[in-house]
Motif scaffolding. Sequence first.
Motif, PDB file in Angstrom:
ATOM      1  N   ASP A 112       0.917  -1.475  -0.358  1.00 32.26           N
ATOM      2  CA  ASP A 112       0.619  -0.126  -0.115  1.00 32.26           C
ATOM      3  C   ASP A 112       0.765   1.312   0.239  1.00 32.26           C
ATOM      4  OD1 ASP A 112      -2.146  -1.437  -0.029  1.00 32.26           O
ATOM      5  OD2 ASP A 112      -3.149  -1.129   2.025  1.00 32.26           O
ATOM      6  N   LEU A 113       2.174   1.345   0.907  1.00 32.04           N
ATOM      7  CA  LEU A 113       2.704   2.415   0.766  1.00 32.04           C
ATOM      8  C   LEU A 113       3.440   2.827  -0.011  1.00 32.04           C
ATOM      9  CD1 LEU A 113       4.369   4.427   2.799  1.00 32.04           C
ATOM     10  CD2 LEU A 113       5.872   2.777   3.647  1.00 32.04           C
ATOM     11  N   ILE A 114       3.931   1.795  -1.186  1.00 33.24           N
ATOM     12  CA  ILE A 114       4.558   1.200  -2.514  1.00 33.24           C
ATOM     13  C   ILE A 114       3.392   3.006  -3.016  1.00 33.24           C
ATOM     14  CG2 ILE A 114       5.386   0.336  -4.391  1.00 33.24           C
ATOM     15  CD1 ILE A 114       6.558  -1.715  -2.373  1.00 33.24           C
ATOM     16  N   ARG A 115       1.952   1.593  -2.926  1.00 27.47           N
ATOM     17  CA  ARG A 115       1.423   2.528  -3.898  1.00 27.47           C
ATOM     18  C   ARG A 115       0.949   3.869  -3.802  1.00 27.47           C
ATOM     19  NH1 ARG A 115      -2.868  -0.893  -2.324  1.00 27.47           N
ATOM     20  NH2 ARG A 115      -1.689  -2.829  -3.866  1.00 27.47           N
TER      21      ARG A 115
ATOM     22  N   ARG B 238      11.497  -4.023  -6.533  1.00 27.17           N
ATOM     23  CA  ARG B 238      11.977  -4.261  -5.672  1.00 27.17           C
ATOM     24  C   ARG B 238      12.707  -2.904  -4.740  1.00 27.17           C
ATOM     25  NH1 ARG B 238       9.312  -8.058  -4.590  1.00 27.17           N
ATOM     26  NH2 ARG B 238       9.718  -9.771  -5.445  1.00 27.17           N
ATOM     27  N   GLU B 239      13.482  -2.632  -5.721  1.00 27.90           N
ATOM     28  CA  GLU B 239      13.996  -0.771  -5.514  1.00 27.90           C
ATOM     29  C   GLU B 239      13.070  -0.029  -5.484  1.00 27.90           C
ATOM     30  OE1 GLU B 239      16.719   1.341  -8.188  1.00 27.90           O
ATOM     31  OE2 GLU B 239      17.958  -0.317  -7.314  1.00 27.90           O
ATOM     32  N   HIS B 240      11.773   0.525  -4.825  1.00 26.41           N
ATOM     33  CA  HIS B 240      10.631   0.934  -4.191  1.00 26.41           C
ATOM     34  C   HIS B 240      10.193   0.484  -3.207  1.00 26.41           C
ATOM     35  CE1 HIS B 240       9.716   3.553  -7.792  1.00 26.41           C
ATOM     36  NE2 HIS B 240       9.389   2.360  -8.637  1.00 26.41           N
ATOM     37  N   GLU B 241      10.443  -0.758  -3.194  1.00 24.72           N
ATOM     38  CA  GLU B 241      10.109  -1.948  -2.163  1.00 24.72           C
ATOM     39  C   GLU B 241      11.522  -1.751  -1.236  1.00 24.72           C
ATOM     40  OE1 GLU B 241       8.029  -6.519  -1.610  1.00 24.72           O
ATOM     41  OE2 GLU B 241      10.666  -6.441  -2.344  1.00 24.72           O
ATOM     42  N   GLY B 242      12.648  -1.647  -1.348  1.00 24.94           N
ATOM     43  CA  GLY B 242      13.170  -1.353  -0.397  1.00 24.94           C
ATOM     44  C   GLY B 242      13.365   0.357   0.072  1.00 24.94           C
TER      45      GLY B 242
ATOM     46  N   ASN C 142      17.560  -6.167   2.523  1.00 25.57           N
ATOM     47  CA  ASN C 142      15.963  -5.828   3.074  1.00 25.57           C
ATOM     48  C   ASN C 142      16.297  -6.516   4.531  1.00 25.57           C
ATOM     49  OD1 ASN C 142      14.782  -3.961   1.265  1.00 25.57           O
ATOM     50  ND2 ASN C 142      13.549  -6.036   0.410  1.00 25.57           N
ATOM     51  N   ARG C 143      16.564  -7.554   4.238  1.00 22.41           N
ATOM     52  CA  ARG C 143      16.664  -8.205   5.892  1.00 22.41           C
ATOM     53  C   ARG C 143      17.276  -8.068   6.876  1.00 22.41           C
ATOM     54  NH1 ARG C 143      16.407 -12.952   2.562  1.00 22.41           N
ATOM     55  NH2 ARG C 143      19.684 -13.685   3.006  1.00 22.41           N
TER      56      ARG C 143
ATOM     57  N   PRO D 272       1.842  -2.268  -7.308  1.00 22.71           N
ATOM     58  CA  PRO D 272       2.998  -3.194  -7.562  1.00 22.71           C
ATOM     59  C   PRO D 272       3.108  -4.220  -8.331  1.00 22.71           C
ATOM     60  CG  PRO D 272       2.554  -3.401  -5.637  1.00 22.71           C
ATOM     61  CD  PRO D 272       1.518  -3.080  -5.771  1.00 22.71           C
ATOM     62  N   GLN D 273       2.082  -4.337  -9.447  1.00 25.93           N
ATOM     63  CA  GLN D 273       1.288  -5.218 -10.316  1.00 25.93           C
ATOM     64  C   GLN D 273       1.621  -4.250 -11.798  1.00 25.93           C
ATOM     65  OE1 GLN D 273      -0.444  -5.498  -7.800  1.00 25.93           O
ATOM     66  NE2 GLN D 273      -0.078  -7.032  -6.926  1.00 25.93           N
ATOM     67  N   GLU D 274       1.425  -2.901 -11.680  1.00 22.69           N
ATOM     68  CA  GLU D 274       1.835  -2.008 -12.301  1.00 22.69           C
ATOM     69  C   GLU D 274       3.306  -2.051 -12.380  1.00 22.69           C
ATOM     70  OE1 GLU D 274      -2.642   0.464 -12.668  1.00 22.69           O
ATOM     71  OE2 GLU D 274      -0.930   1.386 -11.231  1.00 22.69           O
ATOM     72  N   ILE D 275       3.594  -1.924 -11.672  1.00 21.86           N
ATOM     73  CA  ILE D 275       5.428  -1.438 -11.658  1.00 21.86           C
ATOM     74  C   ILE D 275       6.296  -2.896 -12.247  1.00 21.86           C
ATOM     75  CG2 ILE D 275       7.727  -0.402  -9.856  1.00 21.86           C
ATOM     76  CD1 ILE D 275       5.496   0.164  -8.309  1.00 21.86           C
ATOM     77  N   ILE D 276       5.855  -3.864 -11.954  1.00 21.31           N
ATOM     78  CA  ILE D 276       6.217  -4.702 -12.341  1.00 21.31           C
ATOM     79  C   ILE D 276       5.777  -5.072 -13.212  1.00 21.31           C
ATOM     80  CG2 ILE D 276       6.455  -7.448 -12.166  1.00 21.31           C
ATOM     81  CD1 ILE D 276       5.590  -7.167  -8.861  1.00 21.31           C
TER      82      ILE D 276
END
Length: 183
Positions: A38-41, A61-65, A92-93, A48-52
């Motif tokens: 949601d935050l990425i959105r 993964r960059e946005h996610e990180g 990320n871990r 996320p689907q659109e970005i991928i």
Amino acid sequence: MSASSRHVVITGFMGAGKTTVARALARKIFCAVIDLDDLIRERTGRTPQEIIDEDGEHAFREHEGEALRATLETSEPCVIALGGGAWIIESNRALVNKHEAFTVWLDAPFELCWRRVTGANIQRPFARDREKAILLYDKRREFYAQATLRVEVSEGKDPETVAAEIVCMLSEVAIKMNENLRN
Ligand code: S3P
């Protein structure tokens, strides 16, 4: 760092119930909940689907990180529901561990995850092909297993019960941490 000043990070495969359990858990421990997807959105204006699909997994993964870093660094202790691939990325871990967050793996059987993801109205790019999804599920388990806590998720177990189990586990960990601090 005391137990109550730590984030709680929920991980697990797509369809394990991360978002729902994270919400239930946050209600029980009286803190905020952040869903990373949601935050990425919010941050990008795209799902996320659109970005991928448009920019590829690497860009996602960059946005996610970045979203994870921002959350860990700026928010009050809260419950964070990761997307299913976030915990697989080593950096990320490392980031989550650096912030001494509690990590919880929702361990759900593949069939349950698959039924949920194929029944949902959102499209997941990594759940378009059953055989590929099984391979991904098997490959990811060793990473999910690196979470500090593991909770079994099964068909008849509702999110409130899963969240209540996590609360018990977290209090046990907190008691041990306090004992260690005293000794
Ligand atoms: C992904 C899982 C999704 C979302 C993205 C990538 C993955 O989140 O982050 O489609 O790599 O498993 P959910 O686990 O919430 O479906």
